[in-house]
Design an enzyme around this catalytic site. Structure first.
Site, PDB file in Angstrom:
ATOM      1  CE  LYS A 127     -35.998 -11.515  12.371  1.00 43.93           C
ATOM      2  NZ  LYS A 127     -35.905 -10.807  13.658  1.00 43.93           N
ATOM      3  CB  SER A 131     -29.366  -8.011  22.172  1.00 46.80           C
ATOM      4  OG  SER A 131     -28.071  -8.090  21.616  1.00 46.80           O
ATOM      5  CB  ILE A 132     -32.923  -9.821  17.454  1.00 48.35           C
ATOM      6  CG1 ILE A 132     -34.094  -9.848  18.447  1.00 48.35           C
ATOM      7  CG2 ILE A 132     -33.075 -10.929  16.419  1.00 48.35           C
ATOM      8  CD1 ILE A 132     -34.208 -11.113  19.256  1.00 48.35           C
ATOM      9  N   GLY A 133     -29.963  -8.739  16.857  1.00 49.36           N
ATOM     10  CA  GLY A 133     -28.853  -8.644  15.922  1.00 49.36           C
ATOM     11  C   GLY A 133     -29.259  -8.719  14.470  1.00 49.36           C
ATOM     12  CG  LEU A 134     -30.091  -5.799  12.519  1.00 45.77           C
ATOM     13  CD1 LEU A 134     -29.099  -4.956  11.732  1.00 45.77           C
ATOM     14  CD2 LEU A 134     -31.471  -5.165  12.462  1.00 45.77           C
ATOM     15  CB  CYS A 154     -28.066  -0.860  10.075  1.00 50.17           C
ATOM     16  SG  CYS A 154     -28.780  -0.174   8.579  1.00 50.17           S
ATOM     17  N   GLY A 192     -43.237   3.577  20.011  1.00 50.02           N
ATOM     18  CA  GLY A 192     -42.542   3.632  21.296  1.00 50.02           C
ATOM     19  C   GLY A 192     -43.495   3.568  22.471  1.00 50.02           C
ATOM     20  N   GLY A 212     -45.606  -2.478  18.893  1.00 44.43           N
ATOM     21  CA  GLY A 212     -44.427  -3.331  18.919  1.00 44.43           C
ATOM     22  C   GLY A 212     -44.379  -4.251  20.116  1.00 44.43           C
TER      23      GLY A 212
END
EC number: 1.3.-.-
Length: 298
Positions: free
Chosen positions: A50, A75-78, A134, A243, A265
């Site tokens: 991760k 949209s986990i946001g790292l 990022c 992808g 993924g």
């Protein structure tokens, strides 16, 4: 199998060309609930962690996942516990699986990337995958991936500090080809093609609310397939396709277009056993059709 020769990236050799993509199998603490050590070693060439930052990050408030036709907006946001906590709490268990571990890293500045590279060099980590999608805070929030010169400086600095496998995960938008060349010139060993595509979903009408994030899954495969095809003519370092790989057929098509390894993924979220099935299907296609055509189409 004949495909084993496709698992060589630079001076590194992997048992299979299939890697578990960053962020699609958690932190590793529940991985063995779905795949036993033997299955991992037979089907998975490498585990890509991760995304990890120097310090812990909380991530975005929910909703964080949104299904779309043939895809998924993330949209986990790292969110992550930080590199040091990961090394102490999760890394020992993963290392026991005897499968190469590649650390996916993201940072707010060049200095953060460099510090993490030094930490991983000290523990002799096997590999790093740089997430350059990022924001670079010192550059006013512009993503690293939008500036080839900054990417060159980043990769060069990490390469000077870390001698293991070095991969750069490209953004699919922006000056992709220029960035790829910059990575190659800065001595990256390989490129992951590519990160998720910027996307938006409407999840509430009253009140009107949207989720912004990255689109993954089968919907993006034709787009990323073309990127792999075009990049294979521009750079000489190996390409790792990422992808919409849900089957061995998907991986084989990426292979024909120039990829030499593949990241699984979204398929992991649908079926944690997907790597085993995909690896077997790919093996059968390689045995049936062999290697690349003598001449690639233009």
């Amino acid at each position: 199998m004949k495909g084993e020769r496709f698992c060589i990236i630079g001076k590194y050799q992997f048992k299979t060309p299939f890697f578990l993509a960053s962020g699609t199998w958690g932190l590793g603490d529940t991985l063995l609930n779905y795949l036993n050590p033997g299955e991992i070693r037979s089907a998975v060439g490498a585990l890509i962690t991760k995304g990890l930052s120097l310090e812990p990050m909380e991530g975005n408030p929910p909703p964080r996942l949104f299904e779309t036709p043939c895809g998924l907006i993330n949209s986990i946001g790292l969110e992550n516990p930080g590199l040091k906590v990961f090394l102490k709490k999760y890394y020992p268990q993963l290392k026991a699986l005897q499968t190469p571990i590649i650390f996916n890293l993201h940072g707010k500045s060049l200095e953060e990337f460099f510090e993490m590279a030094e930490i991983l060099s000290e523990i002799e980590a096997e590999g790093i995958e740089l997430n350059i999608s990022c924001p670079n805070v010192k550059e006013g929030g512009i993503a690293f991936s939008q500036k080839p010169d900054v990417v060159f400086e980043l990769v060069k600095g990490v390469r000077e500090r870390f001698k293991g496998l070095l991969i750069v995960k490209l953004s699919p938008v922006g000056p992709v080809f220029e960035v790829a060349k910059a990575c190659e010139e800065a001595l990256s060993d390989a490129l992951t093609v590519a990160n998720t595509y910027p996307a938006l979903g409407v999840y509430s009408y009253e009140p009107f609310q949207v989720i912004k994030g990255g689109l993954s899954g089968p919907a993006i495969k034709p787009l990323t397939l073309r990127l792999v095809f075009e990049l294979s003519k521009i750079v000489k370092i190996p390409l790792i396709a990422s992808g919409g790989i849900l089957s061995g057929k998907d991986a084989f098509e990426y292979f024909l277009c120039g990829a030499r390894a593949f990241q699984i993924g979204t398929a992991n979220l649908i079926d944690p056993k997907a790597p085993i099935k995909i690896c077997q299907e790919f093996k059968e296609l390689v045995e049936k059709y062999g290697g690349l055509p003598d001449k690639n189409p233009t």
